[in-house]
Design a protein around this motif. Structure first.
Motif, PDB file in Angstrom:
ATOM      1  N   ARG A   1       0.834  -1.210   0.000  1.00 36.24           N
ATOM      2  CA  ARG A   1       0.000   0.000   0.000  1.00 36.24           C
ATOM      3  C   ARG A   1       0.865   1.256   0.000  1.00 36.24           C
ATOM      4  O   ARG A   1       0.609   2.208  -0.756  1.00 36.24           O
ATOM      5  N   LEU A   2       1.887   1.259   0.833  1.00 34.20           N
ATOM      6  CA  LEU A   2       2.766   2.426   0.906  1.00 34.20           C
ATOM      7  C   LEU A   2       3.639   2.571  -0.337  1.00 34.20           C
ATOM      8  O   LEU A   2       4.181   3.647  -0.595  1.00 34.20           O
ATOM      9  N   SER A   3       3.779   1.503  -1.104  1.00 37.44           N
ATOM     10  CA  SER A   3       4.621   1.538  -2.304  1.00 37.44           C
ATOM     11  C   SER A   3       3.853   1.958  -3.551  1.00 37.44           C
ATOM     12  O   SER A   3       4.469   2.180  -4.596  1.00 37.44           O
ATOM     13  N   LEU A   4       2.531   2.054  -3.443  1.00 33.11           N
ATOM     14  CA  LEU A   4       1.743   2.370  -4.632  1.00 33.11           C
ATOM     15  C   LEU A   4       2.091   3.745  -5.203  1.00 33.11           C
ATOM     16  O   LEU A   4       2.186   3.914  -6.426  1.00 33.11           O
ATOM     17  N   GLY A   5       2.274   4.731  -4.328  1.00 36.77           N
ATOM     18  CA  GLY A   5       2.620   6.075  -4.808  1.00 36.77           C
ATOM     19  C   GLY A   5       3.917   6.085  -5.589  1.00 36.77           C
ATOM     20  O   GLY A   5       3.948   6.542  -6.750  1.00 36.77           O
ATOM     21  N   PRO A   6       5.027   5.594  -5.004  1.00 39.42           N
ATOM     22  CA  PRO A   6       6.276   5.520  -5.780  1.00 39.42           C
ATOM     23  C   PRO A   6       6.156   4.663  -7.029  1.00 39.42           C
ATOM     24  O   PRO A   6       6.742   4.998  -8.060  1.00 39.42           O
ATOM     25  N   ALA A   7       5.408   3.570  -6.962  1.00 32.61           N
ATOM     26  CA  ALA A   7       5.261   2.701  -8.131  1.00 32.61           C
ATOM     27  C   ALA A   7       4.611   3.453  -9.284  1.00 32.61           C
ATOM     28  O   ALA A   7       5.063   3.362 -10.440  1.00 32.61           O
ATOM     29  N   PHE A   8       3.560   4.204  -9.006  1.00 30.39           N
ATOM     30  CA  PHE A   8       2.922   4.997 -10.059  1.00 30.39           C
ATOM     31  C   PHE A   8       3.861   6.090 -10.562  1.00 30.39           C
ATOM     32  O   PHE A   8       3.868   6.418 -11.763  1.00 30.39           O
ATOM     33  N   LEU A   9       4.645   6.680  -9.665  1.00 34.02           N
ATOM     34  CA  LEU A   9       5.601   7.703 -10.081  1.00 34.02           C
ATOM     35  C   LEU A   9       6.595   7.137 -11.087  1.00 34.02           C
ATOM     36  O   LEU A   9       6.827   7.734 -12.149  1.00 34.02           O
ATOM     37  N   PHE A  10       7.195   5.980 -10.783  1.00 36.26           N
ATOM     38  CA  PHE A  10       8.162   5.379 -11.694  1.00 36.26           C
ATOM     39  C   PHE A  10       7.499   4.942 -12.997  1.00 36.26           C
ATOM     40  O   PHE A  10       8.102   5.046 -14.069  1.00 36.26           O
ATOM     41  N   LEU A  11       6.268   4.467 -12.905  1.00 37.01           N
ATOM     42  CA  LEU A  11       5.537   4.065 -14.114  1.00 37.01           C
ATOM     43  C   LEU A  11       5.325   5.251 -15.042  1.00 37.01           C
ATOM     44  O   LEU A  11       5.608   5.175 -16.243  1.00 37.01           O
ATOM     45  N   ILE A  12       4.830   6.359 -14.495  1.00 32.34           N
ATOM     46  CA  ILE A  12       4.550   7.545 -15.310  1.00 32.34           C
ATOM     47  C   ILE A  12       5.844   8.094 -15.912  1.00 32.34           C
ATOM     48  O   ILE A  12       5.880   8.494 -17.081  1.00 32.34           O
ATOM     49  N   ALA A  13       6.918   8.092 -15.133  1.00 35.51           N
ATOM     50  CA  ALA A  13       8.192   8.599 -15.632  1.00 35.51           C
ATOM     51  C   ALA A  13       8.699   7.763 -16.796  1.00 35.51           C
ATOM     52  O   ALA A  13       9.149   8.300 -17.821  1.00 35.51           O
ATOM     53  N   ALA A  14       8.633   6.442 -16.668  1.00 34.38           N
ATOM     54  CA  ALA A  14       9.113   5.562 -17.738  1.00 34.38           C
ATOM     55  C   ALA A  14       8.258   5.718 -18.979  1.00 34.38           C
ATOM     56  O   ALA A  14       8.776   5.764 -20.110  1.00 34.38           O
ATOM     57  N   GLU A  15       6.941   5.797 -18.812  1.00 32.48           N
ATOM     58  CA  GLU A  15       6.050   5.928 -19.969  1.00 32.48           C
ATOM     59  C   GLU A  15       6.208   7.281 -20.650  1.00 32.48           C
ATOM     60  O   GLU A  15       6.053   7.394 -21.872  1.00 32.48           O
ATOM     61  N   ALA A  16       6.513   8.303 -19.868  1.00 31.49           N
ATOM     62  CA  ALA A  16       6.645   9.637 -20.438  1.00 31.49           C
ATOM     63  C   ALA A  16       7.867   9.743 -21.346  1.00 31.49           C
ATOM     64  O   ALA A  16       7.859  10.474 -22.341  1.00 31.49           O
ATOM     65  N   ILE A  17       8.922   9.003 -21.003  1.00 30.50           N
ATOM     66  CA  ILE A  17      10.173   9.135 -21.756  1.00 30.50           C
ATOM     67  C   ILE A  17      10.192   8.248 -22.991  1.00 30.50           C
ATOM     68  O   ILE A  17      10.626   8.676 -24.071  1.00 30.50           O
ATOM     69  N   ALA A  18       9.735   7.010 -22.852  1.00 32.07           N
ATOM     70  CA  ALA A  18       9.833   6.079 -23.978  1.00 32.07           C
ATOM     71  C   ALA A  18       8.663   5.112 -23.950  1.00 32.07           C
ATOM     72  O   ALA A  18       8.730   4.080 -23.279  1.00 32.07           O
ATOM     73  N   SER A  19       7.589   5.469 -24.649  1.00 32.80           N
ATOM     74  CA  SER A  19       6.448   4.578 -24.741  1.00 32.80           C
ATOM     75  C   SER A  19       5.522   5.081 -25.839  1.00 32.80           C
ATOM     76  O   SER A  19       5.596   6.241 -26.251  1.00 32.80           O
ATOM     77  N   ASP A  20       4.663   4.194 -26.313  1.00 33.98           N
ATOM     78  CA  ASP A  20       3.657   4.603 -27.279  1.00 33.98           C
ATOM     79  C   ASP A  20       2.249   4.315 -26.772  1.00 33.98           C
ATOM     80  O   ASP A  20       1.278   4.359 -27.530  1.00 33.98           O
ATOM     81  N   SER A  21       2.144   4.034 -25.477  1.00 34.93           N
ATOM     82  CA  SER A  21       0.848   3.815 -24.848  1.00 34.93           C
ATOM     83  C   SER A  21       1.021   3.964 -23.342  1.00 34.93           C
ATOM     84  O   SER A  21       2.140   3.916 -22.829  1.00 34.93           O
ATOM     85  N   GLY A  22      -0.095   4.145 -22.655  1.00 39.05           N
ATOM     86  CA  GLY A  22      -0.037   4.269 -21.208  1.00 39.05           C
ATOM     87  C   GLY A  22      -0.508   5.634 -20.741  1.00 39.05           C
ATOM     88  O   GLY A  22      -0.548   6.602 -21.513  1.00 39.05           O
ATOM     89  N   LEU A  23      -0.839   5.709 -19.480  1.00 43.53           N
ATOM     90  CA  LEU A  23      -1.358   6.948 -18.911  1.00 43.53           C
ATOM     91  C   LEU A  23      -0.305   8.047 -18.903  1.00 43.53           C
ATOM     92  O   LEU A  23      -0.592   9.200 -19.235  1.00 43.53           O
ATOM     93  N   GLY A  24       0.923   7.690 -18.515  1.00 36.91           N
ATOM     94  CA  GLY A  24       1.995   8.679 -18.527  1.00 36.91           C
ATOM     95  C   GLY A  24       2.313   9.150 -19.924  1.00 36.91           C
ATOM     96  O   GLY A  24       2.576  10.342 -20.158  1.00 36.91           O
ATOM     97  N   TYR A  25       2.310   8.239 -20.876  1.00 39.93           N
ATOM     98  CA  TYR A  25       2.558   8.605 -22.280  1.00 39.93           C
ATOM     99  C   TYR A  25       1.539   9.623 -22.765  1.00 39.93           C
ATOM    100  O   TYR A  25       1.889  10.630 -23.393  1.00 39.93           O
ATOM    101  N   ARG A  26       0.265   9.387 -22.456  1.00 43.30           N
ATOM    102  CA  ARG A  26      -0.783  10.282 -22.943  1.00 43.30           C
ATOM    103  C   ARG A  26      -0.653  11.664 -22.318  1.00 43.30           C
ATOM    104  O   ARG A  26      -0.831  12.687 -23.001  1.00 43.30           O
ATOM    105  N   ILE A  27      -0.360  11.723 -21.029  1.00 44.90           N
ATOM    106  CA  ILE A  27      -0.227  13.020 -20.362  1.00 44.90           C
ATOM    107  C   ILE A  27       0.879  13.848 -21.004  1.00 44.90           C
ATOM    108  O   ILE A  27       0.701  15.041 -21.286  1.00 44.90           O
ATOM    109  N   PHE A  28       2.029  13.227 -21.232  1.00 45.62           N
ATOM    110  CA  PHE A  28       3.147  13.978 -21.778  1.00 45.62           C
ATOM    111  C   PHE A  28       2.995  14.212 -23.285  1.00 45.62           C
ATOM    112  O   PHE A  28       3.628  15.111 -23.826  1.00 45.62           O
ATOM    113  N   LEU A  29       2.150  13.425 -23.943  1.00 45.65           N
ATOM    114  CA  LEU A  29       1.893  13.667 -25.357  1.00 45.65           C
ATOM    115  C   LEU A  29       1.064  14.924 -25.563  1.00 45.65           C
ATOM    116  O   LEU A  29       1.355  15.742 -26.448  1.00 45.65           O
ATOM    117  N   VAL A  30       0.030  15.104 -24.736  1.00 49.80           N
ATOM    118  CA  VAL A  30      -0.879  16.236 -24.939  1.00 49.80           C
ATOM    119  C   VAL A  30      -0.396  17.507 -24.260  1.00 49.80           C
ATOM    120  O   VAL A  30      -0.976  18.574 -24.482  1.00 49.80           O
TER     121      VAL A  30
END
Length: 270
Positions: free
Chosen positions: A199-228
């Motif tokens: 439970r306490l790791s969910l926040g950091p886990a989402f942070l790392f997920l969004i960061a990875a998707e924002a830099i190199a991905s073609d799908s995902g919530l983080g990808y979409r945020i940084f695309l628009v």
């Protein structure tokens, strides 16, 4: 009467819980109205109507290029990465955490290393992961795993060390082996604590997920945020941020319910 002794009744507690959310919404509505009155084309604080239209577009209207419903396809892609990383982290943390907490020789061998690794900023490793593992799914999952596993290991190891020594002595007196003590004495007592750690790791886990998707991905919530973001599309970004928050809250709630269902004694002890 001292404030520390004042306990709100159920209705008051519910009102106090809702109040901060209502104040945030009110502040947003007032701020949006003020900015839009000065500039109807302002994109920083879109109106609630604009947010509703954007939600309808990304969630319930198929994309003209891909034919996908963007919000749901992005959510599925992100959750696949997140759940894969959480499963790997849980397995590693459970095994290593129990060994470090139970066995002094393993503690001497691995505890300093795990403590050192836990201090490395995971996002600093992202370029290395992309170079070594490529831009595919493996590097994104690895970032989340590296980011939360050391914390889970250290937390579980400390919980194992906190178990009463008398339990181990009694188990050995009854002829239990190290393996049996791990399965029958240690494991049942730390599994609910593992759920709390997740439970306490969910926040950091989402942070790392969004960061990875924002830099190199073609799908995902983080990808979409940084695309628009290049279009200042706050009417899409804000709902996506709210949706990510709701997903994290739902996962946290599910873990709480699962812990109470499988380990009712743990909650009762508290």
């Amino acid at each position: 009467m001292r404030l520390v002794n004042i306990r709100p009744d159920r209705g008051t507690a519910l009102f106090l819980a809702i109040l901060p959310f209502a104040l945030v919404v009110l502040a947003y509505v007032l701020g949006s109205a003020e900015r839009l009155s000065a500039n109807p084309d302002d994109k920083l604080l879109p109106s609630l109507a604009s947010l509703g239209e954007a939600i309808g577009k990304v969630a319930f209207t198929a994309d003209a290029r891909t034919g996908n419903y963007l919000l749901w396809s992005d959510t599925l892609a992100s959750l696949e990465r997140l759940f894969s990383a959480l499963a790997i982290s849980t397995a590693i943390a459970l095994l290593v955490g129990v060994l470090v907490g139970m066995l002094p020789i393993v503690r001497s061998f691995l505890a300093p290393f795990v403590a050192m690794v836990s201090m490395v900023p995971p996002l600093a490793l992202l370029p290395i992961l992309f170079i070594v593992m490529g831009l595919g799914e493996a590097s994104k999952i690895a970032l989340i795993t590296i980011g939360i596993t050391p914390y889970l290991i250290r937390d579980l190891a400390m919980r194992v060390e906190e178990l009463p020594r008398e339990q181990m002595i009694k188990a050995q007196t009854l002829g239990a082996s190290t393996w049996q003590m791990a399965l029958r004495v240690v494991l049942p007592q730390i599994l609910p604590r593992l759920m709390d750690g997740l439970r306490l790791s969910l926040g950091p886990a989402f942070l790392f997920l969004i960061a990875a998707e924002a830099i190199a991905s073609d799908s995902g919530l983080g990808y979409r945020i940084f695309l628009v973001r290049r279009y200042l599309a706050m009417d899409v970004i804000l709902p996506y941020v709210a949706w990510i928050t709701l997903l994290a809250v739902a996962m946290d709630f599910a873990l709480v319910r699962a812990r109470r269902f499988f380990f009712p004694w743990f909650g009762a002890a508290k």
